[in-house]
Design an enzyme around this catalytic site. Structure first.
Site, mmCIF file in Angstrom:
data_model
loop_
_atom_site.group_PDB
_atom_site.id
_atom_site.type_symbol
_atom_site.label_atom_id
_atom_site.label_comp_id
_atom_site.label_asym_id
_atom_site.label_seq_id
_atom_site.Cartn_x
_atom_site.Cartn_y
_atom_site.Cartn_z
ATOM 1 N N ASN B 242 126.718 30.921 69.254
ATOM 2 C CA ASN B 242 126.859 29.470 69.204
ATOM 3 C C ASN B 242 127.454 28.977 67.890
ATOM 4 O O ASN B 242 128.019 27.894 67.823
ATOM 5 C CB ASN B 242 125.492 28.808 69.423
ATOM 6 C CG ASN B 242 125.316 28.374 70.869
ATOM 7 O OD1 ASN B 242 126.116 27.599 71.378
ATOM 8 N ND2 ASN B 242 124.292 28.883 71.517
ATOM 9 N N ILE B 268 119.736 29.849 81.284
ATOM 10 C CA ILE B 268 119.512 29.448 82.676
ATOM 11 C C ILE B 268 120.272 30.315 83.667
ATOM 12 O O ILE B 268 119.828 30.493 84.793
ATOM 13 C CB ILE B 268 119.876 27.960 82.910
ATOM 14 C CG1 ILE B 268 121.328 27.662 82.507
ATOM 15 C CG2 ILE B 268 118.919 27.026 82.185
ATOM 16 C CD1 ILE B 268 121.825 26.307 82.994
ATOM 17 N N CYS B 330 116.094 25.188 71.451
ATOM 18 C CA CYS B 330 116.917 26.249 72.034
ATOM 19 C C CYS B 330 118.345 25.795 71.805
ATOM 20 O O CYS B 330 118.714 25.572 70.660
ATOM 21 C CB CYS B 330 116.586 26.453 73.503
ATOM 22 S SG CYS B 330 116.411 24.943 74.465
ATOM 23 N N SER B 331 119.144 25.607 72.849
ATOM 24 C CA SER B 331 120.476 25.061 72.629
ATOM 25 C C SER B 331 120.420 23.536 72.683
ATOM 26 O O SER B 331 120.544 22.862 71.678
ATOM 27 C CB SER B 331 121.447 25.600 73.679
ATOM 28 O OG SER B 331 121.561 27.001 73.531
ATOM 29 N N GLY B 333 117.728 21.948 73.991
ATOM 30 C CA GLY B 333 116.340 21.528 73.810
ATOM 31 C C GLY B 333 115.756 20.840 75.016
ATOM 32 O O GLY B 333 114.867 20.005 74.876
ATOM 33 N N TRP B 334 116.269 21.163 76.200
ATOM 34 C CA TRP B 334 115.647 20.540 77.373
ATOM 35 C C TRP B 334 115.212 21.547 78.427
ATOM 36 O O TRP B 334 114.684 21.156 79.451
ATOM 37 C CB TRP B 334 116.545 19.447 77.966
ATOM 38 C CG TRP B 334 117.984 19.859 78.235
ATOM 39 C CD1 TRP B 334 118.423 21.047 78.709
ATOM 40 C CD2 TRP B 334 119.150 19.049 78.051
ATOM 41 N NE1 TRP B 334 119.767 21.044 78.825
ATOM 42 C CE2 TRP B 334 120.255 19.824 78.436
ATOM 43 C CE3 TRP B 334 119.358 17.731 77.594
ATOM 44 C CZ2 TRP B 334 121.570 19.323 78.391
ATOM 45 C CZ3 TRP B 334 120.658 17.253 77.561
ATOM 46 C CH2 TRP B 334 121.754 18.039 77.934
ATOM 47 N N ASP B 335 115.456 22.826 78.216
ATOM 48 C CA ASP B 335 114.978 23.819 79.184
ATOM 49 C C ASP B 335 113.918 24.738 78.566
ATOM 50 O O ASP B 335 112.737 24.543 78.765
ATOM 51 C CB ASP B 335 116.143 24.656 79.711
ATOM 52 C CG ASP B 335 117.101 23.825 80.542
ATOM 53 O OD1 ASP B 335 116.606 23.020 81.341
ATOM 54 O OD2 ASP B 335 118.329 23.969 80.386
ATOM 55 N N ARG B 376 119.219 20.817 87.507
ATOM 56 C CA ARG B 376 118.552 22.108 87.631
ATOM 57 C C ARG B 376 118.120 22.399 89.059
ATOM 58 O O ARG B 376 118.071 23.547 89.487
ATOM 59 C CB ARG B 376 117.332 22.172 86.714
ATOM 60 C CG ARG B 376 117.642 22.139 85.223
ATOM 61 C CD ARG B 376 118.369 23.396 84.763
ATOM 62 N NE ARG B 376 118.791 23.251 83.374
ATOM 63 C CZ ARG B 376 120.026 22.899 83.007
ATOM 64 N NH1 ARG B 376 120.962 22.683 83.928
ATOM 65 N NH2 ARG B 376 120.326 22.754 81.727
#
Lengths: 550, 651
Positions: B242, B268, B330-331, B333-335, B376
């Site tokens: 990243n 994911i 995380c990337s 921040g929602w999973d 999702r």
């Protein structure tokens, strides 16, 4: 021989005991003829550990300087570590344990020395006599008789003195059939299905050999169990291939031409070292302490243990299905008829017969289908998963049976009077015990050893109310129906109570079990109270009315 | 369409003949058997894929896979009909507008006020108050009131008191999608907190003073500790990759007093294909034990579950045992961040293990912080690469914990399964859209109903009978075993083979205990009533005849005590009583009956697919199992029979 000769160092102080999930404890180690005793007298938690030498499967020793370490691996799969100061003491103790845990003579085993500390209410040796069983049977059918043909174990050394056979077959014919079956194990009654009168019989393989020998009496005997015009099923617990190969060694299977009324089904159940290796691999996987555990499932798979469970359960379900659904009689055999045969016949009874799901009924099943039927416990249970010696006769046949029962119990948690602890207890005692029940390989050996006179029966101990209460399933509600378990892989699980028993903290699961018992106990108490009050009220009201009438 | 056959997956011999109906919201299959007319309902929004297979002599097979892991195999006699059904379903299963979703037409017959009450059941401000916030260290910030700073965050956020608007805005500019660090959980006892954000835009060397000050502010809000953990839940390699895109992770040299930690939860896409592989294993026809275990291992599913759990356990330990605050990202921040924060909260705080608390937790860490439900779970037709079982994994983590701590949760497995179902069902508005902003624009609360109110109303179905709020296991932080403990993570057949009842235990301990507890409660009430009546009677008798001779009294007492004993020893009599319990006293019985009708009514209208697959039924079934004489067990025997026959006979 005196045990004292084998014990050079009977006692060592400042020994440290290590167990998973417990803090290390320091204490004193004592060796007696049959036990290893560790006691710590720490004020806050005095405790004693008693370990039967016969429970010890293997022992390893290590030295760091003068500090010796002994790792003891038990047949009940537990592993403990003892740190013993002093090299000589440690060596002495290790060699004593090694000698004492591998005694050759049965009569030196602990059951011959054990004196019970409890009052004997009922002699377990006389709890499950064949005559009583037969009485139950003769109340529903008169097509069978008790034969004393094997009174002196003269016809079949691995059969009990009395067996149940079709009434129409006389002892003379039985003798001829015995000549035609491996180890003289002629077909005998295993189970009578009251619902439709169908039966399950068991035997060993017929001795057809390569030239297709036949025996008229054998054909007559097994046909005698069929209703007119009905067909039966022979469940051979070997694959067709293995059964065919057996002919070269004089064994074989029933030819369609000679048994036209029977349909043969082959179900492959593994035996001997394949099972033993499976157990060893499984326990290895469960004990793997390395932090990289992501191959757990493939290790579980590679052990094949659950595959064996699935095979055995499937064969048993098939037998039960033939009897209950197809309305056909069944004959089960493998090669000797002392291992996979008994797994199938006993599990089929658990599925079909609600009585076998009670504590008493299950004990009776173990006595009939395992002990009296001549499963060689002493050979099979001589070593467990940690043994290094490659002997030929060990196999966890009985443990697999108990595991299958647990699988059914898990799927029908309210249909069994006993709980998981009961099954675990039987597993422990089959491998090491203070009782004589599982000693010897058959009734013949047991009678020669005079076990009923010289040792205590496991059942004398279990069937007292203090002990029974530990083994009762609080969820039990009698279920008179046939219970059909699922044998799909998703439905079968690792028996954690045995295989992860020592490697996982069980506190939270124990608490859950306790909570379950409390919920049911409280409910029962309330029921009693409500009923008492109702009764009281009813009485007072009638009193009232009587007085008013006066 | 008539004369359609519904195939049983386990045995091809067992097929049901019936009629297939397509409605605006459901696929309905009604069996022809006149007595039962068994119905199978499937919501269009549950359909994950439809497959038309090659036509055979018997007709045209259609395979429908659902997001709740139901697999339906239909055979339609006419090829043309099959094609029509196929085309219609493809369209119906992939709505393009929110307005097409079931929740906008679903009406549980509640008035406006009840609907509003339902939405108020879970109140996040109340929740932060419960945690003890605002306080000396933390305050509510309205900086995002018009979604001006971050459009995927809620309007109300909690930040350290020392973080000024300048710092927040500065930090947000240095974070992916401007998701700056905000409070997720605060531990009253030791001031340690869990904050969450997205990755910093650090690239190879960029830094941002405000972001550094923001982390400093979080540390200062916990005076007991002189550093914070920064947990990046991604594998190190992903995070490093990243950096090339101008994103990345915090450099320990630039931020004072942080300890940086990678956890290694996959992204994911990996999770989506892992689930796919596991479902293929579940769908195998009569697999061998080896097929199953190999497939399960190769899918990697349980490994991923363990990774999420390990991250949660790490954070819970930092907060509870070390008293150190943690920032998780995380990337975006929602999973993974949502998974890990909610698992950690669940371990830390017994409140989240209650039914109400769990709703609050989902609302807090998932709904309000902008977990992209629509993307999702594919509610609207969209990019298939966005679909991933993120929430499913969290729900499974909860189940795995329930298996290890059977007394610690107020709710049972059914509660989790129903929540999973409704994440996909679009029957309630809670999980619509990708963010709070979108939901407000759609006026979800005015146009749809809340799932929480529905679950809360039926909470009796979702109770764990082993839960006791005063039980030791319920208190404090849960401490699951860390490695090596892979064997503690088990395949969840109750979820992934949910619709194959034949595979599950035929008797449910939970249902049994719930029935016992219900009966216990009735007994308690009855005991009280009887006690009162007895007291009254005794009083009146005393008044009536005080002159009664003592001897008579004594004999009566004796008589009573013996009757007491005899009763306690005859269980037979109890079972007679048992039968009378359900419709006990007439006055209360009426109320109960009507209540029952109400719930059934609700179920029919609101949960047709759930009731059709008899999650409710099984409860009833097992209740009747309790009476020894009742034939309630018959279904288990029958259902066992056919499906298993095939299995046993497969040589």
């Amino acid at each position: 021989m005196e045990f004292a000769e084998l014990i050079k160092t009977p006692r060592a102080d400042n020994v440290v005991l290590h167990r998973p999930f417990y803090l290390a404890v320091e204490g004193t180690l004592c060796l007696t003829g049959h036990h290893l005793i560790f006691s710590s007298r720490r004020q806050d938690n005095a405790e004693e550990l008693w370990l039967l030498h016969s429970n010890i499967d293997s022992i390893e020793k290590r030295f760091v300087g003068s500090l010796g370490t002994i790792i003891i691996k038990c047949k009940d799969l537990r592993i403990i570590q003892l740190d013993i100061p002093g090299m000589e003491e440690c060596l002495n103790i290790a060699s004593s344990i090694e000698a004492l845990s591998t005694l050759d003579s049965v009569t030196l085993m602990y059951p011959f020395f054990y004196r019970p500390m409890f009052e004997i209410v009922e002699d377990g040796w006389r709890s499950f006599l064949p005559d009583q069983e037969f009485e139950l049977l003769s109340s529903v059918t008169d097509e069978w008789r008790l034969s004393c043909i094997n009174k002196e174990f003269s016809v079949c050394p691995s059969y009990p003195p009395v067996v149940v056979v079709p009434k129409s077959i006389d002892d003379e014919a039985l003798r001829k059939v015995a000549m035609f079956r491996y180890g003289s194990r002629f077909p005998v009654l295993s189970y009578y299905h009251k619902k439709n009168g169908m039966v399950m019989m068991r035997s060993s393989q017929p001795l057809t050999g390569t030239n297709g020998r036949r025996c008229k009496e054998d054909e007559k005997l097994i046909n005698a169990t069929l209703r007119p015009g009905k067909r039966g099923y022979i469940i051979d617990t070997r694959s067709l291939n293995v059964a065919q190969q057996a002919r070269a060694k004089g064994g074989g299977f029933e030819q369609e031409a000679h048994y036209p009324q029977w349909r043969r089904i082959h179900k492959c159940i593994e035996r001997f070292n394949i099972l033993q290796e499976s157990l060893i691999k499984l326990v290895e996987a469960c004990n793997d302490q390395s932090h990289n555990m992501d191959r757990w499932l493939s290790k579980l798979e590679a052990s094949n243990w659950l595959t064996h469970i699935k095979e055995i359960l499937t064969a048993a379900c098939l037998a039960a299905q033939c009897i209950d659904r197809e309305g056909a009689s069944v004959l089960v055999h493998g090669t000797e008829g002392t291992d996979s045969t008994l797994q199938v016949t006993s599990l089929a009874q658990i599925i079909l017969d609600p009585r076998c799901r009670t504590i008493r009924g299950f004990e009776s099943l173990v006595v009939r289908e395992w002990l009296q039927a001549g499963h060689p416990f002493q050979q099979r249970c001589a070593q467990s998963a940690y043994s290094n010696s490659k002997q030929k006769w060990e196999a966890p046949v009985f443990l697999l049976f108990l595991d299958c029962v647990w699988q059914i119990l898990r799927q029908f948690p309210c249909s069994f009077e006993f709980n998981e602890q009961f099954l675990i207890m039987l597993f422990e005692h089959a491998y090491a015990s203070q009782f004589g029940t599982f000693l010897g390989n058959n009734e013949n050996e047991r009678s020669k050893l005079k076990l009923p006179q010289k040792t205590m029966s496991l059942w004398s101990w279990v069937n007292r109310s203090e002990e029974l209460s530990k083994f009762q399933n609080p969820l039990f509600e009698a279920n008179s129906l046939v219970i059909w378990p699922s044998v799909a892989p998703q439905s079968l699980q690792l028996w954690e109570g045995v295989f992860l028993r020592w490697n996982r903290p069980s506190k939270f699961l124990d608490e859950a079990h306790e909570e379950m018992i409390n919920i049911i106990k409280y409910n029962k108490e309330l029921q009693a109270k409500v009923n008492a009050l109702r009764r009281q009220l009813a009485e007072m009201e009638t009193d009232d009315r009587m007085q008013e009438n006066l | 369409v008539e004369n359609v056959r519904l195939l049983d997956r386990l045995s091809s011999r067992k097929a049901a003949l019936g009629t297939l109906y397509l409605t605006a919201t459901h696929v309905i299959f009604v069996e022809n058997v006149s007595e039962t007319r068994k119905e199978t309902w499937v919501l269009h929004s549950q359909i994950s894929s439809i497959e038309k297979q090659a036509t055979t002599a018997t007709g045209c097979p259609l395979l429908i896979r659902c997001k709740n892991f139901q697999v339906i195999q239909l055979v339609i006699p006419q090829e043309r009909d099959c094609h029509d059904v196929y085309i219609s379903l493809i369209r119906l299963a992939r709505p393009v507008k929110y307005e097409e979703l079931y929740c906008f037409s679903f009406n549980p017959k509640l008035d406006k006020e009840e609907r509003e009450q339902g939405w108020k059941l879970v109140d996040l401000n109340e929740e932060y108050n419960r945690m003890g916030i605002p306080n000396n260290y933390w305050q509510i910030s309205d900086i995002n009131r018009d979604y001006g700073v971050c459009d995927s965050y809620p309007t109300e956020l909690y930040v350290p008191k020392s973080a000024t608007a300048h710092i927040i805005v500065g930090s947000s500019k240095f974070r992916s999608r401007r998701r700056f660090p905000a409070l997720s959980y605060y531990c009253k006892d030791n001031n340690a907190s869990i904050c969450r954000s997205s990755q910093p835009l650090s690239g190879f060397s960029a830094r941002c003073l405000e972001d550094e000050q923001m982390l400093q502010a979080i540390r200062k809000a916990n005076p007991g500790s002189d550093f914070i953990y920064v947990v990046d839940t991604r594998p190190k390699l992903n995070a490093m990759a990243n950096r090339a895109a101008g994103k990345g992770y915090e450099n320990e040299d630039n931020y004072s007093n942080i300890k940086f930690q990678f956890i290694g939860i996959e992204n994911i896409h990996v999770m989506r294909s892992s689930l796919q592989k596991m479902l293929e294993v579940c769908e195998l026809k009569s697999p061998s034990m080896s097929d199953f275990l190999w497939g399960l291992e190769n899918s990697g599913w349980l490994k991923h579950i363990k990774a999420i759990m390990d991250a949660g356990i790490f954070i819970a330990k930092a907060v509870a045992e070390e008293g150190v605050s943690v920032l998780v990202h995380c990337s975006d921040g929602w999973d993974r961040t949502a998974q890990v924060c909610s698992v950690a909260s669940l371990l830390l705080d017994p409140y989240y293990r209650t039914m109400k608390g769990f709703m609050v937790l989902v609302e807090k860490d998932w709904v309000s912080f902008g977990h992209k439900f629509n993307h999702r779970y594919g509610n609207l037709d969209g990019d298939p690469k966005e679909i991933s079982p993120v929430m499913d994994q969290f729900i499974e983590c909860v189940w795995q914990l329930m298996e290890q701590f059977p007394c610690a949760f107020e709710f049972n497995e059914r509660f989790l399964i129903h929540i999973q179902h409704h994440i996909y069902s679009c029957q309630f508005g809670n999980f619509l859209c990708n963010s709070q902003k979108e939901r407000r624009e759609l006026k979800i609360q005015e146009r749809t109903y809340s799932l929480w109110a529905h679950l809360w109303k039926n909470r009796a179905n979702y109770l764990n009978p082993l839960y006791r709020s005063d039980h030791g296991q319920t208190q404090g932080t849960l401490r699951p075993q860390m490695a090596p403990c892979n064997f503690l993570y088990k395949f969840w057949s109750g979820m992934y083979n949910r619709f194959e009842k034949g595979l599950h235990p035929r008797q449910s301990v939970t249902d049994y205990l719930m029935a016992v507890k219900e009966e216990t409660q009735q007994l308690e009430e009855e005991l009280e009533v009887l006690g009162e009546r007895l007291a009254n009677l005794q009083k009146s008798q005393l008044n009536d005849d005080k002159v009664k001779s003592k001897q008579q009294d004594r004999s009566k007492q004796l008589g009573l005590s013996t009757s007491d004993n005899s009763l306690a020893n005859t269980p037979q009599e109890y079972s007679n009583d048992l039968k009378s319990f359900p419709s006990r006293s007439p006055s209360q019985g009426d109320e109960e009956d009507s209540a029952l009708i109400l719930t059934q009514d609700n179920l029919k209208s609101s949960d047709p697919d759930l009731s059709a697959n008899s999650d409710q039924e099984s409860g009833v079934e097992d209740l009747s199992c309790r009476s020894p004489s009742g034939g309630g067990c018959l279904p288990s025997e029958d259902s066992g029979k056919d499906s298993d026959e095939a299995v046993y006979l497969a040589v």
